[in-house]
Design a protein around this motif. Structure first.
Motif, mmCIF file in Angstrom:
data_model
loop_
_atom_site.group_PDB
_atom_site.id
_atom_site.type_symbol
_atom_site.label_atom_id
_atom_site.label_comp_id
_atom_site.label_asym_id
_atom_site.label_seq_id
_atom_site.Cartn_x
_atom_site.Cartn_y
_atom_site.Cartn_z
ATOM 1 N N VAL A 1 45.549 51.340 48.614
ATOM 2 C CA VAL A 1 45.468 49.905 48.874
ATOM 3 C C VAL A 1 44.347 49.296 48.047
ATOM 4 N N GLY A 2 44.573 48.080 47.569
ATOM 5 C CA GLY A 2 43.526 47.346 46.887
ATOM 6 C C GLY A 2 42.514 46.814 47.885
ATOM 7 N N VAL A 3 41.248 47.137 47.682
ATOM 8 C CA VAL A 3 40.206 46.759 48.645
ATOM 9 C C VAL A 3 39.373 45.572 48.162
ATOM 10 N N GLY A 4 39.780 44.954 47.046
ATOM 11 C CA GLY A 4 39.056 43.788 46.569
ATOM 12 C C GLY A 4 38.236 44.106 45.338
ATOM 13 N N PRO A 5 37.400 43.135 44.959
ATOM 14 C CA PRO A 5 37.104 41.886 45.653
ATOM 15 C C PRO A 5 38.241 40.882 45.509
ATOM 16 N N GLY A 6 38.169 39.833 46.348
ATOM 17 C CA GLY A 6 39.215 38.826 46.342
ATOM 18 C C GLY A 6 39.186 37.998 47.602
ATOM 19 N N ASN A 7 40.360 37.633 48.062
ATOM 20 C CA ASN A 7 40.501 36.800 49.250
ATOM 21 C C ASN A 7 40.162 37.583 50.514
ATOM 22 N N PHE A 8 39.289 37.026 51.355
ATOM 23 C CA PHE A 8 38.842 37.736 52.555
ATOM 24 C C PHE A 8 40.012 38.134 53.442
ATOM 25 N N THR A 9 40.839 37.162 53.795
ATOM 26 C CA THR A 9 41.942 37.445 54.707
ATOM 27 C C THR A 9 42.933 38.413 54.092
ATOM 28 N N GLY A 10 43.257 38.222 52.812
ATOM 29 C CA GLY A 10 44.199 39.115 52.155
ATOM 30 C C GLY A 10 43.709 40.547 52.111
ATOM 31 N N GLY B 1 39.726 46.530 42.481
ATOM 32 C CA GLY B 1 40.389 45.928 41.340
ATOM 33 C C GLY B 1 39.758 46.331 40.023
ATOM 34 N N PHE B 2 38.461 46.607 40.046
ATOM 35 C CA PHE B 2 37.776 47.056 38.828
ATOM 36 C C PHE B 2 38.313 48.407 38.367
ATOM 37 N N ASP B 3 38.400 49.358 39.303
ATOM 38 C CA ASP B 3 38.930 50.674 38.956
ATOM 39 C C ASP B 3 40.376 50.586 38.489
ATOM 40 N N ALA B 4 41.141 49.688 39.088
ATOM 41 C CA ALA B 4 42.549 49.562 38.723
ATOM 42 C C ALA B 4 42.722 49.100 37.288
ATOM 43 N N PHE B 5 41.891 48.150 36.845
ATOM 44 C CA PHE B 5 42.062 47.574 35.516
ATOM 45 C C PHE B 5 41.178 48.201 34.443
ATOM 46 N N ALA B 6 40.264 49.103 34.821
ATOM 47 C CA ALA B 6 39.385 49.731 33.835
ATOM 48 C C ALA B 6 40.204 50.619 32.900
ATOM 49 N N PRO B 7 40.104 50.420 31.574
ATOM 50 C CA PRO B 7 40.938 51.173 30.638
ATOM 51 C C PRO B 7 40.328 52.482 30.158
ATOM 52 N N GLY B 8 39.075 52.736 30.501
ATOM 53 C CA GLY B 8 38.358 53.860 29.920
ATOM 54 C C GLY B 8 37.400 53.368 28.846
ATOM 55 N N GLY B 9 36.413 54.169 28.518
ATOM 56 C CA GLY B 9 35.428 53.774 27.520
ATOM 57 C C GLY B 9 34.353 52.886 28.108
ATOM 58 N N ASP B 10 33.595 52.208 27.233
ATOM 59 C CA ASP B 10 32.511 51.320 27.652
ATOM 60 C C ASP B 10 33.040 49.893 27.670
ATOM 61 N N THR B 11 33.147 49.314 28.858
ATOM 62 C CA THR B 11 33.771 48.009 29.010
ATOM 63 C C THR B 11 33.102 47.208 30.109
ATOM 64 N N LEU B 12 33.464 45.927 30.181
ATOM 65 C CA LEU B 12 33.208 45.085 31.339
ATOM 66 C C LEU B 12 34.563 44.733 31.937
ATOM 67 N N VAL B 13 34.722 44.950 33.236
ATOM 68 C CA VAL B 13 35.983 44.639 33.904
ATOM 69 C C VAL B 13 35.769 43.424 34.792
ATOM 70 N N THR B 14 36.667 42.448 34.671
ATOM 71 C CA THR B 14 36.490 41.173 35.365
ATOM 72 C C THR B 14 37.653 40.877 36.300
ATOM 73 N N LEU B 15 37.337 40.133 37.349
ATOM 74 C CA LEU B 15 38.325 39.579 38.272
ATOM 75 C C LEU B 15 37.897 38.157 38.605
ATOM 76 N N PRO B 16 38.838 37.249 38.826
ATOM 77 C CA PRO B 16 38.472 35.858 39.098
ATOM 78 C C PRO B 16 37.805 35.699 40.459
ATOM 79 N N ALA B 17 36.843 34.800 40.525
ATOM 80 C CA ALA B 17 36.133 34.458 41.757
ATOM 81 C C ALA B 17 36.221 32.945 41.951
ATOM 82 N N PRO B 18 35.934 32.445 43.145
ATOM 83 C CA PRO B 18 36.016 31.000 43.381
ATOM 84 C C PRO B 18 35.039 30.202 42.515
ATOM 85 N N ARG B 19 35.349 28.937 42.359
ATOM 86 C CA ARG B 19 34.497 27.961 41.662
ATOM 87 C C ARG B 19 34.241 28.337 40.205
ATOM 88 N N GLY B 20 35.246 28.919 39.558
ATOM 89 C CA GLY B 20 35.137 29.210 38.136
ATOM 90 C C GLY B 20 34.244 30.374 37.780
#
Length: 210
Positions: A62-71, A95-114
């Motif tokens: 299961v995806g544990v976030g970060p993201g919507n509290f209720t979801g 979500g970071f682990d899910a989208f991390a491609p390997g190597g040295d990176t920054l993994v991002t997910l959207p947060a409120p207010r831009g």
């Protein structure tokens, strides 16, 4: 053995079934609300599409976030309940682990207010805790290629390349990560990186009499 993954951490209800490293079936339905009612029927539809039953599964994820509290609460609660009922291990995947491609990176997910949730990775492994940042004025982030969702503004600020993903790939990514990990010793736990948006009531709480 089949791993069933699902995610309700954003405005969607998503699920995927992976077996032997192969994606057998997936669903992604956009919805701002109603995940609690839709999740289990969607999972049952997915299993039926693959010709499987609940007891054919070897693990849940299961995806544990970060993201919507209720979801996030909906997804994590469902994973815990199903794991208990079926006697299966349940992986909590960020979500970071899910989208991390390997190597040295920054993994991002959207947060409120831009803003953005960001976590640095080195050699494919998380390097330090995730944070909440302003993509126009990030502080303390290394200059590395950006992957994930919504990271274009941050990449432009840092002057690094960006590879955008989409929410439609979250469930298969969660399933594939979980399939490479041993059975977790603990139950999935939500990952919250900001306080709840609800305001505290202005009136004092009632006095509870003995």
């Amino acid at each position: 053995m089949p791993t069933l993954a699902f995610d309700t951490s954003a405005a969607h209800c998503a699920a995927a079934l992976v077996m032997g490293g192969r994606l057998c079936a997936q669903r992604h339905e956009g919805m701002a609300r109603g995940q609690a009612e839709r999740l289990v029927p969607l999972l049952e539809d997915l299993l039926a599409e693959a010709g499987l039953r609940w007891h054919d599964l070897s693990a849940l994820a299961v995806g544990v976030g970060p993201g919507n509290f209720t979801g996030i609460r909906i997804g994590v609660s469902a994973a815990r309940g199903l794991a208990l009922a079926l006697g299966l291990p349940a992986h909590g995947i960020t979500g970071f682990d899910a989208f991390a491609p390997g190597g040295d990176t920054l993994v991002t997910l959207p947060a409120p207010r831009g803003r953005l949730y960001v976590q640095p990775f080195r050699d494919g492994r998380a390097e330090g805790p995730p944070c909440l940042t302003d993509p126009a004025a990030p502080a303390g982030l290394p200059h590395r290629p950006v992957y994930g969702i919504g990271g274009s503004a941050l990449a432009q600020t840092l002057g690094v390349p960006v590879t955008e993903s989409s929410w439609s790939g979250i469930a298969p990514a969660i399933a594939r990560v979980a399939a490479t990990r041993p059975a977790p010793p603990d139950k999935p736990k939500p990952l919250y990186l900001r306080s709840a948006g609800a305001a505290l009531p202005a009136d004092p709480p009632p006095v509870i009499l003995p």
